[in-house]
Design an enzyme around this catalytic site. Structure first.
Site, PDB file in Angstrom:
ATOM      1  N   LYS A 140       0.830  -1.204   0.000  1.00  9.74           N
ATOM      2  CA  LYS A 140       0.000   0.000   0.000  1.00  9.74           C
ATOM      3  C   LYS A 140       0.869   1.261   0.000  1.00  9.74           C
ATOM      4  CE  LYS A 140      -4.225  -1.439  -0.367  1.00  9.74           C
ATOM      5  NZ  LYS A 140      -4.268  -2.824  -0.134  1.00  9.74           N
ATOM      6  N   LYS A 145      -6.075 -14.076 -14.164  1.00 15.47           N
ATOM      7  CA  LYS A 145      -7.100 -13.977 -13.130  1.00 15.47           C
ATOM      8  C   LYS A 145      -8.124 -12.875 -13.407  1.00 15.47           C
ATOM      9  CE  LYS A 145      -7.461 -12.299  -8.514  1.00 15.47           C
ATOM     10  NZ  LYS A 145      -7.004 -11.803  -7.302  1.00 15.47           N
ATOM     11  N   LYS A 166     -11.026  -7.117  -9.927  1.00 14.07           N
ATOM     12  CA  LYS A 166     -11.425  -5.699  -9.976  1.00 14.07           C
ATOM     13  C   LYS A 166     -10.309  -4.850 -10.550  1.00 14.07           C
ATOM     14  CE  LYS A 166     -12.857  -5.723  -5.621  1.00 14.07           C
ATOM     15  NZ  LYS A 166     -13.772  -5.981  -4.543  1.00 14.07           N
TER      16      LYS A 166
END
Ligand code: AMP
Ligand code: TRP
Length: 332
Positions: free
Chosen positions: A114, A197, A200
């Protein structure tokens, strides 16, 4: 009769459910609700770590809730609640934070990830994300937590905090929550862009809320090669992906038909995709209908989360009371 084990999972309200979420995770949750004491919650506190000013937090929570209910999660069987409806979690998080160390939090891969992805917003909530997740789990003394590979480390931290609490306060209070493996049910749903895969952030999702036209369009645009030129040749990745999806949504005879057509080089990808789109639409349209009707039913949604919060608070209040006693808080 022995009490059923508590199994708990959470999802952040940051996007719509796609076929990958459904066949990879949700379908198993739905099965689990029958033979475990299943808790499912929407992690709205957690979503603020990456989306601090969500345009419509309530709308996002409502959407995820409606989508879960539409897929078959049953409020009569499972305890379904919203994280922020259980402020006991926030207090346990505060208490656990006192025994969580900056060094170990800084070393988690999801935090480092992050920091790379949102360098402009490295907030303390991101750093202590695993502590809040541990609080979610420990507040109900959940035994099993079904999570994907990306969450394994967070769960390891939860075990660490549980053990540390016991050691520091010299009690045998928390059990260590273990990751719940779906075993043979584990599937990875591929994307239609030839990538490994569906996801989102991969931007290749077929969403349960997509309308018919959108699904057909996305499937017809799926990546394919020029087609087999020799009998029984090996399939390239993007064609394997189409067959993987067909295995999930189509009838076995459909898959067999196109497999044979591939082997004898008579396959027409246009026909295959048309059939695949049809089978996906057959699967998703009833769910889409339910999403639309459930999300328009505010009274029902409100009833579901109230019932869930009430049930979830039973274990949460009990745990927090005991934790306070163990640490030494007393009433005057
Ligand atoms: P995410 O959408 O990445 O937040 O993941 C939510 C849940 O869906 C996790 O349990 C994931 O393991 C699962 N999931 C997401 N994408 C896929 C996929 N393409 N195939 C299988 N499972 C998936
Ligand atoms: N971190 C999880 C995710 O991103 C969501 C989550 C929050 C969770 N608290 C949890 C999952 C507790 C399981 C148990 O997918």
């Amino acid at each position: 009769m022995a009490e059923k084990e508590i199994v708990l999972s959470g999802i952040r309200p940051t996007g719509n459910l796609h076929l990958g979420n459904y066949f990879g995770a949700v379908k198993n949750f739905i099965k689990m609700q029958h033979d475990t004491n299943a808790y499912f919650f929407i992690a709205d506190y957690h979503s603020l770590t990456t989306h601090p000013t969500p345009g419509d937090l309530h709308g996002n929570v409502k959407q995820v809730l409606a989508e879960y209910l539409a897929t078959g999660l049953d409020p009569e069987l499972a305890t379904i609640y919203v994280q922020s409806d259980l402020p006991e979690t926030a207090e346990l998080y505060l208490l656990l934070n006192m025994n969580a160390y900056i060094g170990e939090l800084e070393r988690t891969t999801s935090f480092k990830d992050k920091v790379r992805k949102q360098p402009e917003n490295v907030n303390a909530g991101l750093l202590t994300y695993p502590v809040l997740m541990a609080a979610d789990i420990l507040i109900h003394k959940a035994k099993k937590v079904p999570v994907g590979k990306d969450q394994e480390q967070n769960l390891e931290m939860a075990r660490k905090f549980a053990k540390r609490f016991n050691r520091i306060y010299n009690v045998e209070y928390f059990d260590e929550p273990i990751p719940y493996n779906f075993g043979e049910e584990l599937v990875k749903v591929p994307g239609l862009d030839g990538s490994g895969k569906m996801g989102k952030s991969e931007g290749n999702g077929l969403y349960l809320i997509d309308d018919e036209k959108t699904i057909r369009k996305k499937v017809m645009k799926a990546k394919t090669d020029a087609g087999p030129t020799e009998p029984n040749s090996e399939k390239p990745q993007e064609i394997v992906n189409l067959f993987t999806l067909a295995n999930i949504v189509s009838k076995p005879e459909t898959v067999k038909f196109f497999n044979e057509a591939y082997s004898d080089c008579s396959i027409r990808y246009g026909d295959f995709k048309k059939q695949l789109a049809e089978d996906i639409v057959q699967f998703t349209m009833p769910i889409r209908e339910r999403i639309l009707s459930i999300s328009a039913d505010d009274a029902y949604l409100s009833k579901v989360v109230k019932m869930g919060a009430e049930k979830a608070r039973e274990s949460a209040v009990k745990t927090l009371k005991e934790v306070r006693e163990i640490i030494g808080f007393r009433h005057f």
